[in-house]
Design an enzyme around this catalytic site. Structure first.
Site, PDB file in Angstrom:
ATOM      1  N   GLY A   1       1.488  -7.581  22.984  1.00 35.40           N
ATOM      2  CA  GLY A   1       1.693  -7.652  21.554  1.00 35.40           C
ATOM      3  C   GLY A   1       1.011  -8.885  21.058  1.00 35.40           C
TER       4      GLY A   1
ATOM      5  N   GLY B   1       2.098 -15.863  13.501  1.00 32.80           N
ATOM      6  CA  GLY B   1       3.730 -15.451  13.435  1.00 32.80           C
ATOM      7  C   GLY B   1       4.016 -15.202  12.075  1.00 32.80           C
TER       8      GLY B   1
ATOM      9  N   LYS C   1     -11.803 -20.240  10.030  1.00 33.60           N
ATOM     10  CA  LYS C   1     -11.172 -21.355   9.885  1.00 33.60           C
ATOM     11  C   LYS C   1     -11.747 -22.855  10.199  1.00 33.60           C
ATOM     12  CE  LYS C   1      -7.069 -18.921  11.982  1.00 33.60           C
ATOM     13  NZ  LYS C   1      -6.448 -18.448  13.065  1.00 33.60           N
TER      14      LYS C   1
ATOM     15  N   ARG D   1       0.769  -1.193   0.222  1.00 39.85           N
ATOM     16  CA  ARG D   1       0.021   0.107   0.197  1.00 39.85           C
ATOM     17  C   ARG D   1       0.776   1.355  -0.018  1.00 39.85           C
ATOM     18  NH1 ARG D   1      -3.800  -0.780   4.859  1.00 39.85           N
ATOM     19  NH2 ARG D   1      -1.947  -1.015   5.671  1.00 39.85           N
ATOM     20  N   ARG D   2       1.932   1.538   0.756  1.00 44.83           N
ATOM     21  CA  ARG D   2       2.822   2.437   1.112  1.00 44.83           C
ATOM     22  C   ARG D   2       4.360   2.137   0.715  1.00 44.83           C
ATOM     23  NH1 ARG D   2       1.797   2.374   7.189  1.00 44.83           N
ATOM     24  NH2 ARG D   2       1.886   0.033   6.755  1.00 44.83           N
TER      25      ARG D   2
ATOM     26  N   GLY E   1      -1.781 -21.469  10.947  1.00 43.35           N
ATOM     27  CA  GLY E   1      -0.332 -21.001  10.801  1.00 43.35           C
ATOM     28  C   GLY E   1       0.727 -22.105  10.208  1.00 43.35           C
TER      29      GLY E   1
ATOM     30  N   GLU F   1      -4.430  -8.002  18.881  1.00 42.96           N
ATOM     31  CA  GLU F   1      -4.002  -6.666  18.055  1.00 42.96           C
ATOM     32  C   GLU F   1      -4.963  -5.394  18.630  1.00 42.96           C
ATOM     33  OE1 GLU F   1      -4.841  -7.592  13.974  1.00 42.96           O
ATOM     34  OE2 GLU F   1      -4.246  -9.721  14.013  1.00 42.96           O
TER      35      GLU F   1
ATOM     36  N   VAL G   1      -5.241 -21.737   8.067  1.00 48.88           N
ATOM     37  CA  VAL G   1      -5.683 -22.430   9.155  1.00 48.88           C
ATOM     38  C   VAL G   1      -4.443 -22.912   9.825  1.00 48.88           C
ATOM     39  CG1 VAL G   1      -7.042 -24.142  10.109  1.00 48.88           C
ATOM     40  CG2 VAL G   1      -8.030 -23.132   7.987  1.00 48.88           C
TER      41      VAL G   1
HETATM   42  P1  NDP Z   1      -0.105  -7.127   7.750  1.00 49.26           P
HETATM   43  O1  NDP Z   1      -1.258  -6.167   8.170  1.00 49.26           O
HETATM   44  O2  NDP Z   1       0.895  -7.436   8.603  1.00 49.26           O
HETATM   45  O3  NDP Z   1       0.157  -6.717   6.315  1.00 49.26           O
HETATM   46  C1  NDP Z   1      -0.676  -6.547   5.293  1.00 49.26           C
HETATM   47  C2  NDP Z   1       0.194  -6.191   4.118  1.00 49.26           C
HETATM   48  O4  NDP Z   1      -0.846  -5.987   3.143  1.00 49.26           O
HETATM   49  C3  NDP Z   1       1.057  -5.014   4.354  1.00 49.26           C
HETATM   50  O5  NDP Z   1       2.108  -4.859   3.655  1.00 49.26           O
HETATM   51  C4  NDP Z   1      -0.069  -3.876   3.166  1.00 49.26           C
HETATM   52  O6  NDP Z   1       1.014  -2.835   2.848  1.00 49.26           O
HETATM   53  C5  NDP Z   1      -0.555  -4.645   2.402  1.00 49.26           C
HETATM   54  N1  NDP Z   1      -1.721  -4.089   1.919  1.00 49.26           N
HETATM   55  C6  NDP Z   1      -2.797  -3.858   2.522  1.00 49.26           C
HETATM   56  N2  NDP Z   1      -3.904  -3.388   1.803  1.00 49.26           N
HETATM   57  C7  NDP Z   1      -3.097  -3.317   0.249  1.00 49.26           C
HETATM   58  C8  NDP Z   1      -3.578  -3.085  -0.901  1.00 49.26           C
HETATM   59  N3  NDP Z   1      -4.914  -2.400  -0.683  1.00 49.26           N
HETATM   60  N4  NDP Z   1      -2.667  -2.897  -1.856  1.00 49.26           N
HETATM   61  C9  NDP Z   1      -1.520  -3.487  -1.571  1.00 49.26           C
HETATM   62  N5  NDP Z   1      -1.126  -3.862  -0.427  1.00 49.26           N
HETATM   63  C10 NDP Z   1      -2.031  -3.772   0.533  1.00 49.26           C
HETATM   64  O7  NDP Z   1      -1.035  -8.494   7.831  1.00 49.26           O
HETATM   65  P2  NDP Z   1      -0.276 -10.063   8.057  1.00 49.26           P
HETATM   66  O8  NDP Z   1       0.728 -10.245   7.257  1.00 49.26           O
HETATM   67  O9  NDP Z   1      -0.365 -10.314   9.358  1.00 49.26           O
HETATM   68  O10 NDP Z   1      -1.385 -10.982   7.291  1.00 49.26           O
HETATM   69  C11 NDP Z   1      -1.451 -11.120   6.026  1.00 49.26           C
HETATM   70  C12 NDP Z   1      -2.349 -12.396   5.589  1.00 49.26           C
HETATM   71  O11 NDP Z   1      -1.974 -13.589   6.305  1.00 49.26           O
HETATM   72  C13 NDP Z   1      -3.717 -12.181   6.176  1.00 49.26           C
HETATM   73  O12 NDP Z   1      -4.817 -12.738   5.314  1.00 49.26           O
HETATM   74  C14 NDP Z   1      -3.912 -12.787   7.594  1.00 49.26           C
HETATM   75  O13 NDP Z   1      -5.223 -13.570   8.055  1.00 49.26           O
HETATM   76  C15 NDP Z   1      -2.979 -14.151   7.221  1.00 49.26           C
HETATM   77  N6  NDP Z   1      -2.404 -14.785   8.230  1.00 49.26           N
HETATM   78  C16 NDP Z   1      -1.503 -14.036   9.261  1.00 49.26           C
HETATM   79  C17 NDP Z   1      -0.842 -14.338  10.349  1.00 49.26           C
HETATM   80  C18 NDP Z   1      -0.304 -13.709  11.310  1.00 49.26           C
HETATM   81  O14 NDP Z   1       0.365 -14.386  12.170  1.00 49.26           O
HETATM   82  N7  NDP Z   1      -0.016 -12.522  11.187  1.00 49.26           N
HETATM   83  C19 NDP Z   1      -1.193 -16.087  10.535  1.00 49.26           C
HETATM   84  C20 NDP Z   1      -1.803 -16.672   9.684  1.00 49.26           C
HETATM   85  C21 NDP Z   1      -2.593 -15.974   8.551  1.00 49.26           C
HETATM   86  P3  NDP Z   1       1.689  -1.786   3.777  1.00 49.26           P
HETATM   87  O15 NDP Z   1       2.996  -2.352   4.341  1.00 49.26           O
HETATM   88  O16 NDP Z   1       2.097  -0.627   2.711  1.00 49.26           O
HETATM   89  O17 NDP Z   1       0.658  -1.167   4.555  1.00 49.26           O
HETATM   90  N1  HSE Z   2      -5.284 -13.547  14.741  1.00 45.39           N
HETATM   91  C1  HSE Z   2      -4.807 -15.257  14.612  1.00 45.39           C
HETATM   92  C2  HSE Z   2      -4.733 -15.830  15.916  1.00 45.39           C
HETATM   93  C3  HSE Z   2      -3.694 -15.479  13.632  1.00 45.39           C
HETATM   94  O1  HSE Z   2      -4.734 -14.948  17.112  1.00 45.39           O
HETATM   95  O2  HSE Z   2      -4.331 -17.063  15.839  1.00 45.39           O
HETATM   96  C4  HSE Z   2      -3.447 -16.399  12.763  1.00 45.39           C
HETATM   97  O3  HSE Z   2      -4.494 -16.725  12.056  1.00 45.39           O
END
Ligand code: NDP
Ligand code: HSE
Length: 432
Positions: free
Chosen positions: A188, A307, A206, A48-49, A135, A191, A133
């Site tokens: 942390g 994670g 899930k 996004r940024r 991780g 969220e 689902v």
């Molecule tokens: P984050 O919020 O950390 O990262 C999201 C990323 O998407 C950022 O880099 C952001 O850009 C980018 N983004 C958001 N909107 C847009 C857009 N419109 N166009 C382009 N880029 C965009 O998310 P996570 O990494 O935590 O999660 C990502 C996915 O993984 C989700 O579906 C989540 O459910 C899944 N997931 C996450 C887990 C976790 O532990 N975090 C575990 C299992 C699954 P920018 O950096 O510029 O803001």
């Molecule tokens: N928010 C989710 C959790 C991340 O707490 O398990 C993994 O999907």
């Protein structure tokens, strides 16, 4: 190794998970080349940024995700942005133009898996989503492939780390929900907006994915009965402890056979489980899932459910599978929804309740309470009473009955003049 055309990968998103995906792809490029039989190269990273500080090659960054997913220079799209739109549109475009997709997006899959699979079929592309689902835990591949020859009867587990952290902390300290959530946010583990986790939306998505794969049936998040943990009180936790139990947020997917007809029941809610149950010792941010199948029997999958690096591990595993399929000009498994079993409403689903009451301690009270259970055809499994001066604490655990009958029983008991307070009501799982 002879010269082979590289597999060009677009990564959508470079946050917690995306950063680790890019790091693993880069650090392990040489090993991946050997494992796949072709080099894997990054074609671009959509964010996004553009000006955000991040440790990835800047020349690969773009804000044009729509252009990236349909570029001729891309073979595979890895989506780690999240949410429904615009990711749904981008992934449909990618799949229709023949690009295989790897995604960690449970919210999208729990709503639109059928459309995504249809788009994949239209071009012969792959759709993989192991990271969506639990991780890092290999769970969807076993359901989709290893157990494809068996008949799965039940999938039950802890699939949300945030709520498991909160409930584990409440159990350890005796503190209430509100203050424990605050502490989890401070550390942390929760969220800034914890709604999706604490209200059970994340676990329900899930559960829908797990049930769809386990029962070869389309199940969406809307089909899942969902209750979060905000109503779990210190009194519930204390009541559980008093009976040698602990409270967990469970995702439960069951094959139900009644009068010769099969259906599926899918639910997410807090439940008491015995402290001796293997899921009881799953603490903090870990996930664990039990699978029961006719021939295989019981299996348990355990590990890190969230994670950046653990989730990226699952994403990379899928990427290797998709890339190998491309090298072999083959395809991975397609959607399997042939069984099309009906989804049973929660009211018809058999459950067991633990009910803790403050009652007047005088003759006839127990018989009045017991009469309400009998009236609703709910069988009592155990009763424990502790007298005080003028009132008593009454704990009742039921046998299995329909959830609707149990709800009605609790509602009516709460209205009895001899019942001063319904202290705790919670479903009981993991014992019979
Ligand atoms: P984050 O919020 O950390 O990262 C999201 C990323 O998407 C950022 O880099 C952001 O850009 C980018 N983004 C958001 N909107 C847009 C857009 N419109 N166009 C382009 N880029 C965009 O998310 P996570 O990494 O935590 O999660 C990502 C996915 O993984 C989700 O579906 C989540 O459910 C899944 N997931 C996450 C887990 C976790 O532990 N975090 C575990 C299992 C699954 P920018 O950096 O510029 O803001
Ligand atoms: N928010 C989710 C959790 C991340 O707490 O398990 C993994 O999907």
């Amino acid at each position: 190794m002879p010269e082979v055309k590289p597999i060009r990968v677009a990564v959508l998103g470079c946050g917690t998970v995306g950063t680790e995906v890019v790091r693993l792809l880069t650090d392990q490029a040489e090993d991946l080349r050997h494992r796949i039989g072709a080099p894997v190269e990054l074609a671009g990273i959509a964010v996004r940024r553009l000006n955000k500080d991040r440790d990835v090659p800047r020349e690969l960054l773009t804000t044009d995700a729509a252009g990236l997913v349909t570029s001729d220079d891309v073979d595979v799209v890895v989506e780690v942005i999240g949410g429904i739109e615009p990711t749904r549109t981008w992934l449909l475009d990618a799949l229709r133009s023949g690009k295989s997709v790897v995604t960690a997006n449970k919210a999208l899959l729990a709503e639109h898996a059928a459309d995504l699979f249809e788009a994949a079929d239209s071009s012969g592309a792959d759709l993989y989503f192991e990271a969506a689902v639990a991780g890092a835990i290999p769970l969807l591949r076993p359901l989709r492939e290893s157990l494809a020859g068996d008949r799965i009867t039940r999938v039950m587990g802890i699939v949300n780390g945030t709520t498991n952290f909160i409930l584990s902390a409440m159990d350890a300290t005796g503190a209430g929900y509100g203050e424990t959530l605050e502490e989890a946010s401070r550390l942390g583990y929760a969220e800034a907006d914890p709604t999706a986790d604490v209200d059970g939306f994340d676990a329900a998505s899930k559960a829908a994915i797990l049930a769809s794969l386990a029962f070869h049936t389309r199940v969406t998040a809307g089909d899942v009965h969902r209750e979060g943990i905000a109503q779990v009180s210190a009194a519930d936790i204390a009541a559980a402890k008093g009976l040698g139990r602990t409270v967990k947020l469970l995702a439960i997917c069951e094959r139900v056979v009644a009068d010769g007809t099969e259906s599926v029941a899918v639910r997410v809610h807090p439940a008491m489980i015995p402290r001796s149950h293997p899921l009881a010792s799953v603490n903090g941010a870990f996930n664990a899932v039990f699978v029961e199948a006719d021939a295989a029997g019981e299996m348990m999958f355990y590990g890190r459910g969230a994670g950046g690096a653990p989730t990226a591990s699952a994403v990379l595993g899928d990427l290797v599978a998709v890339a190998r399929n491309k090298v072999a000009s083959g395809r991975g498994p397609r959607e399997s929804a042939y069984a099309a079993l009906p989804v049973q409403p929660m009211g018809n689903t058999p459950t067991r309740y633990h009910i803790s009451l403050d009652v007047a301690d005088k003759p006839g009270v127990l018989s009045q309470v017991a009469a309400v259970f009998a009236e609703h055809h709910v069988s009592i499994a155990a009763v424990r009473q502790e007298g005080r001066t003028e009132d008593a604490s009454l704990v009742i655990v039921t046998h299995a009955a329909s959830d609707a009958a149990l709800r009605s029983t609790v509602d009516k008991i709460g209205g009895l003049p001899v019942v001063r307070e319904v202290v705790s009501v919670m479903r009981v799982e993991g014992e019979e």
